[in-house]
Scaffold this active site. Structure first.
Site, PDB file in Angstrom:
ATOM      1  N   HIS A   7      -3.740  -0.579  -4.623  1.00 33.66           N
ATOM      2  CA  HIS A   7      -5.190  -0.825  -4.483  1.00 33.66           C
ATOM      3  C   HIS A   7      -5.866  -0.600  -5.833  1.00 33.66           C
ATOM      4  O   HIS A   7      -6.976  -0.059  -5.905  1.00 33.66           O
ATOM      5  CB  HIS A   7      -5.814   0.107  -3.441  1.00 33.66           C
ATOM      6  CG  HIS A   7      -5.238   0.008  -2.066  1.00 33.66           C
ATOM      7  ND1 HIS A   7      -5.557  -0.995  -1.185  1.00 33.66           N
ATOM      8  CD2 HIS A   7      -4.344   0.807  -1.433  1.00 33.66           C
ATOM      9  CE1 HIS A   7      -4.900  -0.816  -0.054  1.00 33.66           C
ATOM     10  NE2 HIS A   7      -4.153   0.268  -0.176  1.00 33.66           N
ATOM     11  N   GLU A   9      -4.898  -5.173  -5.089  1.00 31.64           N
ATOM     12  CA  GLU A   9      -4.738  -5.726  -3.745  1.00 31.64           C
ATOM     13  C   GLU A   9      -4.414  -7.218  -3.808  1.00 31.64           C
ATOM     14  O   GLU A   9      -4.757  -7.912  -4.767  1.00 31.64           O
ATOM     15  CB  GLU A   9      -6.008  -5.495  -2.936  1.00 31.64           C
ATOM     16  CG  GLU A   9      -6.283  -4.020  -2.679  1.00 31.64           C
ATOM     17  CD  GLU A   9      -7.480  -3.786  -1.780  1.00 31.64           C
ATOM     18  OE1 GLU A   9      -8.138  -4.768  -1.366  1.00 31.64           O
ATOM     19  OE2 GLU A   9      -7.765  -2.601  -1.479  1.00 31.64           O
ATOM     20  N   SER A  40       0.837  -1.198   0.000  1.00 33.24           N
ATOM     21  CA  SER A  40       0.000   0.000   0.000  1.00 33.24           C
ATOM     22  C   SER A  40       0.877   1.256   0.000  1.00 33.24           C
ATOM     23  O   SER A  40       1.579   1.506  -0.974  1.00 33.24           O
ATOM     24  CB  SER A  40      -0.960  -0.037   1.195  1.00 33.24           C
ATOM     25  OG  SER A  40      -1.883   1.010   1.134  1.00 33.24           O
TER      26      SER A  40
END
Length: 279
Positions: free
Chosen positions: A196, A223, A146
């Site tokens: 993401h 993800e 992330s």
């Protein structure tokens, strides 16, 4: 003849410098979300540990650094018995020689998710930044998820929209100069990472990033998915997909500030696929 000789010497010297500066390590860049045990097992395999090695987790992007460390260390412990250390430089001097030297010698450095701006505020222009680069240059694996993926790029997407002032996971329009960038770690000098990606429908942001830096490769990682970078090649791992954009042709901006181009390289990759990037 003398000129040809000098040219040959310069060419050989350039090759030698390039060989010395090319990192020996790997990048394991995860797009966020759930980390499967299979993905973490592949991370451990990528690191190529010896019995004397150890792992350092950098939790500075996270709002809950201790909790984040707890979860990633529990996953790693399923696949390795090596020591796992929590180096929170947000609460510790970035000039501590012992900590910095330990970081530079870690075989795996793992950067937690959270806020990439928070992480870079702690690390940029400090010995910690240099230690991460030293570890990567000497053969270590630098991993992140992330926000820990976003910081890999020199031109780091901050998450702030400059024209669409109300934040949305995708942009309303493909405007020129709508993406805010800040300086990241620069382990990837010529590739921009977004994370993401499919889950949050970030096509518009990646296309806008390509408009801002058309000379670069732009990579969107979904993800539970990762790219494993060795030099100018990236291998996809995990459960979902990775999108690659590059080389826009006929790039222009309309009078209303909308971007347009006639074509670009577009690739969609899944686990096991290998794609070209620009390190």
């Amino acid at each position: 003849m003398k000129r040809l000789f000098l040219t040959a010497i310069c060419f050989v010297f350039a090759l030698a410098v390039n060989a010395q500066t090319k990192p020996k390590g790997s990048l394991f860049i995860i797009g966020g979300g759930e980390r499967s045990d299979a993905l973490i097992k592949q991370l451990v395999s990528t690191a190529k540990f010896t019995p004397k090695d150890y792992i350092i987790v950098l939790p500075m992007a996270s709002e809950v650094p201790d909790t984040g460390f707890k979860y990633i260390s529990a996953q790693l412990k399923k696949h390795t018995d090596l020591p796992i250390k929590n180096f929170n430089f947000a609460k510790h001097s970035t000039s501590d020689v012992k900590w910095v030297d330990s970081l530079a010698a870690a075989k795996l450095i793992y950067i937690l998710g959270g806020d990439q701006n928070r992480f870079m505020k702690v690390v940029l222009n400090t010995p910690v930044y240099n230690a991460i680069h030293k570890a990567y240059a000497n053969g270590s694996t630098v991993a992140g998820t992330s926000a820990g993926a976003a910081v890999m790029s020199k031109h780091m997407i901050t998450g702030k929209q400059l024209l669409d002032t109300v934040y949305k996971e995708t942009f309303n329009k493909l405007w020129d100069k709508n993406v805010e960038f800040a300086e990241g770690l620069g382990l990837l000098q010529n590739t921009i990472i977004d994370q993401h990606f499919l889950k949050r429908n970030r096509y518009n942001r990646l296309i806008s990033s390509l408009n801002a830096h058309p000379e670069m490769v732009c990579v969107g990682i979904d993800e539970a998915t990762a790219i494993i970078v060795h030099g100018n090649k990236a291998t996809v791992a995990g459960d979902s997909q990775v999108l690659r954009l590059a080389n826009p042709k006929g790039l222009k901006t309309t009078e209303k500030g909308l971007i347009k181009f006639t074509q670009a390289e577009f690739g969609l990759f899944a686990a096991g696929d290998v794609m070209d990037i620009k390190p």
